[in-house]
Design a protein around this motif. Structure first.
Motif: not given
Length: 136
Positions: A13-24, A55-60, A62-73
């Motif tokens: 959970x902690x690592x997922x939170x770090x990943x969500x933060x980094x991708x955000x 923007x599709x890749x580096x913003x979209x 990345x934000x989707x990955x961050x959201x998924x990691x946050x939800x998973x955490x």
């Protein structure tokens, strides 16, 4: 001392939170200064389509990955979410590995980013709750 399964869940959970933060933060940096981020990645943005793709890749993505990691955490009872986040994170170095056969490995800071992605993704999979069920 906490039960080993609880410790694993906590660290995942902690690592997922770090990943969500980094991708955000990476998405925010790309949003605020796309030319500088693109230059650091070895890209040169040209025209509307170039910026749109960036923007599709580096913003979209990345934000989707961050959201998924946050939800998973937050949903440790559904380890498949963390597995999907790990696969999204590992997809980037996998693509770079494929490209390495044609043009070589990334250099400089991008190589370090790649190493961090591999380590984070593999750690997330290693911290997956143990059990026989693939999708719990």
């Amino acid at each position: 001392m906490a039960h080993p399964a609880r410790r694993r869940a906590h660290w995942r959970s902690q690592l997922l939170g770090v990943c969500a933060t980094a991708h955000s933060l990476a998405a925010l940096a790309a949003l605020l200064n796309p030319d500088r981020v693109a230059e650091a990645m070895g890209l040169f943005l040209v025209g509307v389509n170039g910026y749109s793709q960036f923007y599709a890749i580096y913003v979209g993505v990345r934000l989707a990955t961050a959201g998924l990691a946050l939800l998973a955490s937050r949903r440790g009872d559904q380890p498949i979410l963390g597995d999907l986040a790990a696969l999204f994170i590992l997809a980037q170095p996998l693509g770079r590995f494929v490209a390495a056969f044609a043009i070589g490995l990334p250099k400089g800071s991008l190589f370090l980013v790649c190493v961090a992605e591999v380590l984070a993704g593999l750690a997330l999979l290693a911290l997956r709750p143990r059990g026989n069920a693939l999708f719990r």
